[in-house]
Enzyme design. Structure first.
Site, PDB file in Angstrom:
ATOM      1  N   THR A 204       0.804  -1.314  -0.026  1.00 52.57           N
ATOM      2  CA  THR A 204       0.075   0.117   0.059  1.00 52.57           C
ATOM      3  C   THR A 204       0.662   1.254   0.021  1.00 52.57           C
ATOM      4  O   THR A 204       2.032   1.359   0.439  1.00 52.57           O
ATOM      5  CB  THR A 204      -0.881   0.148   1.223  1.00 52.57           C
ATOM      6  N   ASP A 205       0.255   2.501  -0.256  1.00 52.94           N
ATOM      7  CA  ASP A 205       0.865   3.553  -0.326  1.00 52.94           C
ATOM      8  C   ASP A 205       0.717   4.290   1.150  1.00 52.94           C
ATOM      9  O   ASP A 205      -0.041   3.778   1.897  1.00 52.94           O
ATOM     10  CB  ASP A 205       0.351   4.575  -1.500  1.00 52.94           C
ATOM     11  N   LYS A 206       0.958   5.706   1.077  1.00 57.72           N
ATOM     12  CA  LYS A 206       0.751   6.502   2.441  1.00 57.72           C
ATOM     13  C   LYS A 206      -0.860   6.529   2.800  1.00 57.72           C
ATOM     14  O   LYS A 206      -1.056   6.573   3.922  1.00 57.72           O
ATOM     15  CB  LYS A 206       1.396   7.848   2.403  1.00 57.72           C
TER      16      LYS A 206
ATOM     17  N   GLY B 284      -2.851   4.017   2.331  1.00 59.51           N
ATOM     18  CA  GLY B 284      -3.398   2.622   2.523  1.00 59.51           C
ATOM     19  C   GLY B 284      -4.034   2.178   1.334  1.00 59.51           C
ATOM     20  O   GLY B 284      -4.749   0.972   1.534  1.00 59.51           O
TER      21      GLY B 284
END
Length: 167
Positions: free
Chosen positions: A31-33, A35
Site C-alpha cells: 500500500t501507499d501512504k 493505505g
C-alpha cells in the site's frame, strides 16, 4: 507425481465454471501512504493466481522450465482498475485459461474484495512459450492438455480482442 509439491502457498480452489480462485490478504508493503494498494501489485497477484491455477492442473512453472525447457514469457499484460483495495483486505483472484494456441497462452483475471464482493480489477496476460535461449517454441503437449482441462469453449469469448485494449 507427488501432490505435496503442487500445493499452493495461498488458499485456492478450482470452481466449476473454469475459474480458479486464490485468496490473498493485502500486506502493508503493498500500500501507499493512504493505505491504498499500489497498482503494480495487481500484476503480481495475477501471477499468483496463474501459478496456483497451473499447480491445480498438475504442473508448475519450475517443472516446465527444468523438465521441458519451456518458459512462459509475458508478451502482453492489461489491467483495468475498478475500485481500490486497502491494507488488510482479503481478496480473491479469479484466474482462467482463455486461449491456448500452438505457441501462446492467454489468461484472464478478476480480483474481488471478499467482504463486499466488489470487483477491484480485471485483466489478462498473454504468454509466449520459449526455450532458455528465448526462441519461441511449441507448447509441449502435456501442458497444453493440462491447461485445456476444465476449460469450456463457450467461455473463450470473455477475452479482449488481440492487439486492442478494451474500451
Amino acid at each position: 507425481m507427488s501432490t505435496d509439491r503442487l500445493l499452493p502457498t495461498a488458499y485456492c480452489r478450482l470452481i466449476m465454471d473454469g475459474w480458479h480462485e486464490t485468496e490473498i490478504r493485502v500486506r502493508y508493503a503493498e500500500t501507499d501512504k493512504m493505505g491504498i494498494v499500489h497498482h503494480s501489485n495487481y500484476l503480481i497477484w495475477f501471477e499468483a493466481g496463474r501459478s496456483d491455477l497451473c499447480r491445480a492442473r498438475g504442473f508448475s512453472y519450475k517443472e516446465m522450465e527444468e523438465q521441458d525447457n519451456a518458459l512462459m514469457v509475458v508478451a502482453e499484460s492489461y489491467v483495468r482498475y475498478k475500485s481500490p483495495a486497502f491494507y488488510e483486505d482479503v481478496l480473491t483472484v479469479r484466474t482462467q485459461v482463455a486461449e491456448v494456441r500452438s505457441r501462446s497462452i492467454r489468461f484472464i483475471y478478476e480480483i474481488f474484495r471478499n467482504s463486499d464482493e466488489t470487483l477491484l480489477a480485471e485483466g489478462e496476460t498473454l504468454h509466449l512459450v520459449t526455450d532458455d535461449n528465448k526462441k519461441v517454441k511449441l507448447i509441449p503437449d502435456i501442458y497444453r492438455e493440462r491447461l485445456l482441462n476444465e476449460v469450456e469453449v463457450e467461455e473463450v469469448h470473455d477475452t479482449f480482442p488481440p492487439n486492442q485494449a478494451p474500451s
